[in-house]
Design a protein around this motif. Structure first.
Motif, PDB file in Angstrom:
ATOM      1  N   LEU A 286      47.134  42.627  49.598  1.00  0.00           N
ATOM      2  CA  LEU A 286      45.792  42.058  49.473  1.00  0.00           C
ATOM      3  C   LEU A 286      44.845  42.686  50.494  1.00  0.00           C
ATOM      4  N   ILE A 287      45.306  42.888  51.710  1.00  0.00           N
ATOM      5  CA  ILE A 287      44.463  43.528  52.722  1.00  0.00           C
ATOM      6  C   ILE A 287      44.068  44.943  52.280  1.00  0.00           C
TER       7      ILE A 287
ATOM      8  N   THR B 161      40.258  46.089  51.616  1.00  0.00           N
ATOM      9  CA  THR B 161      39.716  47.238  52.347  1.00  0.00           C
ATOM     10  C   THR B 161      39.138  48.259  51.379  1.00  0.00           C
ATOM     11  N   ALA B 162      39.852  48.463  50.252  1.00  0.00           N
ATOM     12  CA  ALA B 162      39.379  49.430  49.262  1.00  0.00           C
ATOM     13  C   ALA B 162      38.037  49.014  48.677  1.00  0.00           C
ATOM     14  N   LYS B 163      37.814  47.704  48.532  1.00  0.00           N
ATOM     15  CA  LYS B 163      36.573  47.236  47.900  1.00  0.00           C
ATOM     16  C   LYS B 163      35.448  47.018  48.906  1.00  0.00           C
ATOM     17  N   PHE B 164      35.794  46.431  50.086  1.00  0.00           N
ATOM     18  CA  PHE B 164      34.745  46.032  51.014  1.00  0.00           C
ATOM     19  C   PHE B 164      34.694  46.861  52.300  1.00  0.00           C
TER      20      PHE B 164
ATOM     21  N   GLN C 127      46.148  33.294  44.642  1.00  0.00           N
ATOM     22  CA  GLN C 127      44.843  32.793  44.215  1.00  0.00           C
ATOM     23  C   GLN C 127      43.733  33.748  44.652  1.00  0.00           C
ATOM     24  N   TRP C 128      43.775  34.189  45.903  1.00  0.00           N
ATOM     25  CA  TRP C 128      42.747  35.101  46.406  1.00  0.00           C
ATOM     26  C   TRP C 128      42.801  36.451  45.678  1.00  0.00           C
ATOM     27  N   SER C 129      44.014  36.926  45.396  1.00  0.00           N
ATOM     28  CA  SER C 129      44.167  38.198  44.688  1.00  0.00           C
ATOM     29  C   SER C 129      43.588  38.100  43.283  1.00  0.00           C
ATOM     30  N   ALA C 130      43.815  36.955  42.627  1.00  0.00           N
ATOM     31  CA  ALA C 130      43.283  36.765  41.271  1.00  0.00           C
ATOM     32  C   ALA C 130      41.759  36.787  41.276  1.00  0.00           C
ATOM     33  N   ARG C 131      41.160  36.140  42.284  1.00  0.00           N
ATOM     34  CA  ARG C 131      39.700  36.147  42.365  1.00  0.00           C
ATOM     35  C   ARG C 131      39.167  37.570  42.553  1.00  0.00           C
ATOM     36  N   LEU C 132      39.901  38.360  43.346  1.00  0.00           N
ATOM     37  CA  LEU C 132      39.480  39.742  43.568  1.00  0.00           C
ATOM     38  C   LEU C 132      39.523  40.529  42.263  1.00  0.00           C
ATOM     39  N   VAL C 133      40.635  40.363  41.532  1.00  0.00           N
ATOM     40  CA  VAL C 133      40.813  41.090  40.282  1.00  0.00           C
ATOM     41  C   VAL C 133      39.794  40.651  39.241  1.00  0.00           C
ATOM     42  N   LEU C 134      39.425  39.361  39.265  1.00  0.00           N
ATOM     43  CA  LEU C 134      38.491  38.825  38.278  1.00  0.00           C
ATOM     44  C   LEU C 134      37.025  39.118  38.620  1.00  0.00           C
ATOM     45  N   GLY C 135      36.789  39.848  39.724  1.00  0.00           N
ATOM     46  CA  GLY C 135      35.443  40.343  39.965  1.00  0.00           C
ATOM     47  C   GLY C 135      34.647  39.671  41.054  1.00  0.00           C
ATOM     48  N   ALA C 136      35.298  38.967  41.981  1.00  0.00           N
ATOM     49  CA  ALA C 136      34.549  38.376  43.094  1.00  0.00           C
ATOM     50  C   ALA C 136      33.810  39.478  43.846  1.00  0.00           C
ATOM     51  N   ASP C 137      32.541  39.224  44.182  1.00  0.00           N
ATOM     52  CA  ASP C 137      31.704  40.260  44.791  1.00  0.00           C
ATOM     53  C   ASP C 137      31.666  40.202  46.309  1.00  0.00           C
TER      54      ASP C 137
END
Length: 314
Positions: free
Chosen positions: A265-266, A270-273, A294-304
């Motif tokens: 997840l880190i 890092t890759a996104k932010f 849960q946090w990984s799913a939010r990332l994959v689903l497009g959290a900005d």
């Protein structure tokens, strides 16, 4: 242990008045399903309910084992609540005949094993906030609902041995009263070897597991003790050790899984932010696998934003 009618019956014969036990059919005690204890109290109270007959009429025996280290000042209130729940279920399950009294007798017993003697009221009337003059004026309006208390803190080893208990019930009381927070149960276990020798390995295993959970006694010390007792006891101690090792391995696997998911997840954050701050890294490192998923799913689903990813549920 006390879901067994024989063990429960031996305790009831020990503490109930002889005039009452003479009317109870201990040979026809049928364990009832379910618990009546409030969900938030089930970590400190265990209950068992038996249906039987008293003078040929339906009756119940209700036993609550109180695991709290100090007396519960509201126990009389709680016991009345539990009995009302039992009556409520009985009425729903039985057809009431005309002229029949609809509620059966419930014999309530509380077994207490704490560190201090029991001082809480055993009758709900003693919980009512009224003075003596008002109590006299109200008289018949004051409810009474009491329970029988077996305060094990007042029972000596000699008195416990004198009770008409089954071996299993007696040694269970020994463990309940002596084991909690004890750093070295090997001091008193040899005094009860005569009882330990009479139990099968499965019951002993349950007692040994309880011992290592509530005390700091090392399982290796229990194994050394049981080697002097006999094969059944030694097998129970070895099985207890195996269970503890398996739980340790399971915890280790869960920890390794969470650590691996946290690292992934880190990397994704890092890759996104870009570089992830120390607080966020520590938060992820402390999280369990469910939170990380849960946090990984939010990332994959497009959290900005990080705030969206780590936002509380709801």
């Amino acid at each position: 242990m006390f879901t067994d009618p024989e063990n429960a019956g031996s305790e009831l014969r020990s503490v109930l008045p002889p005039e009452l036990t003479a009317h109870i059919d201990f040979n026809d005690m049928v364990l009832q399903e379910g618990t009546f204890v409030d969900e938030n109290l089930r970590h400190r109270q265990t209950d068992v309910l038996f249906k039987t007959t008293v003078q040929e009429d339906d009756a119940y025996v209700y036993v609550v084992i109180e695991h709290q280290s100090t007396p519960d000042p509201l126990m009389a209130f709680r016991m009345l609540q539990y009995q009302v729940r039992i009556w409520d279920r009985h009425v729903k399950q039985h057809t009431i005949r005309p002229g029949q009294r609809p509620l059966p007798l419930i014999i309530p017993v509380v077994i207490y094993q704490g560190r201090r003697r029991w001082t809480a009221p055993t009758d709900i009337a003693d919980l009512l906030d009224i003075n003596d003059s008002l109590g006299a004026a109200a008289d018949g309006l004051i409810p009474h609902a009491s329970y029988l208390l077996d305060d094990l803190t007042t029972v000596s080893d000699a008195a416990l041995r004198a009770r008409p208990l089954t071996t299993a019930a007696r040694i269970t009381f020994v463990f309940l009263t002596k084991a909690p927070e004890d750093p070295n149960a090997i001091r008193w276990l040899p005094e009860w070897t005569d009882h330990i020798n009479q139990l099968d390995s499965s019951r002993l295993e349950a007692l040994f597991q309880y011992l290592v959970v509530v005390s700091t006694t090392q399982v290796e010390d229990i194994i050394r003790y049981t080697a002097t007792v006999g094969p059944e006891a030694e097998e129970a101690a070895m099985n207890t050790a195996d269970v503890l090792r398996a739980e340790g391995r399971a915890e280790g696997r869960a920890g390794a899984l969470a650590e691996g998911r946290a690292g992934l997840l880190i990397e994704l954050l890092t890759a996104k932010f870009g570089d992830v701050d120390t607080d966020t890294r520590e938060r992820v490192a402390r999280a369990n696998t469910e939170q990380i998923s849960q946090w990984s799913a939010r990332l994959v689903l497009g959290a900005d934003t990080l705030e969206q990813i780590f936002a509380p549920e709801g």
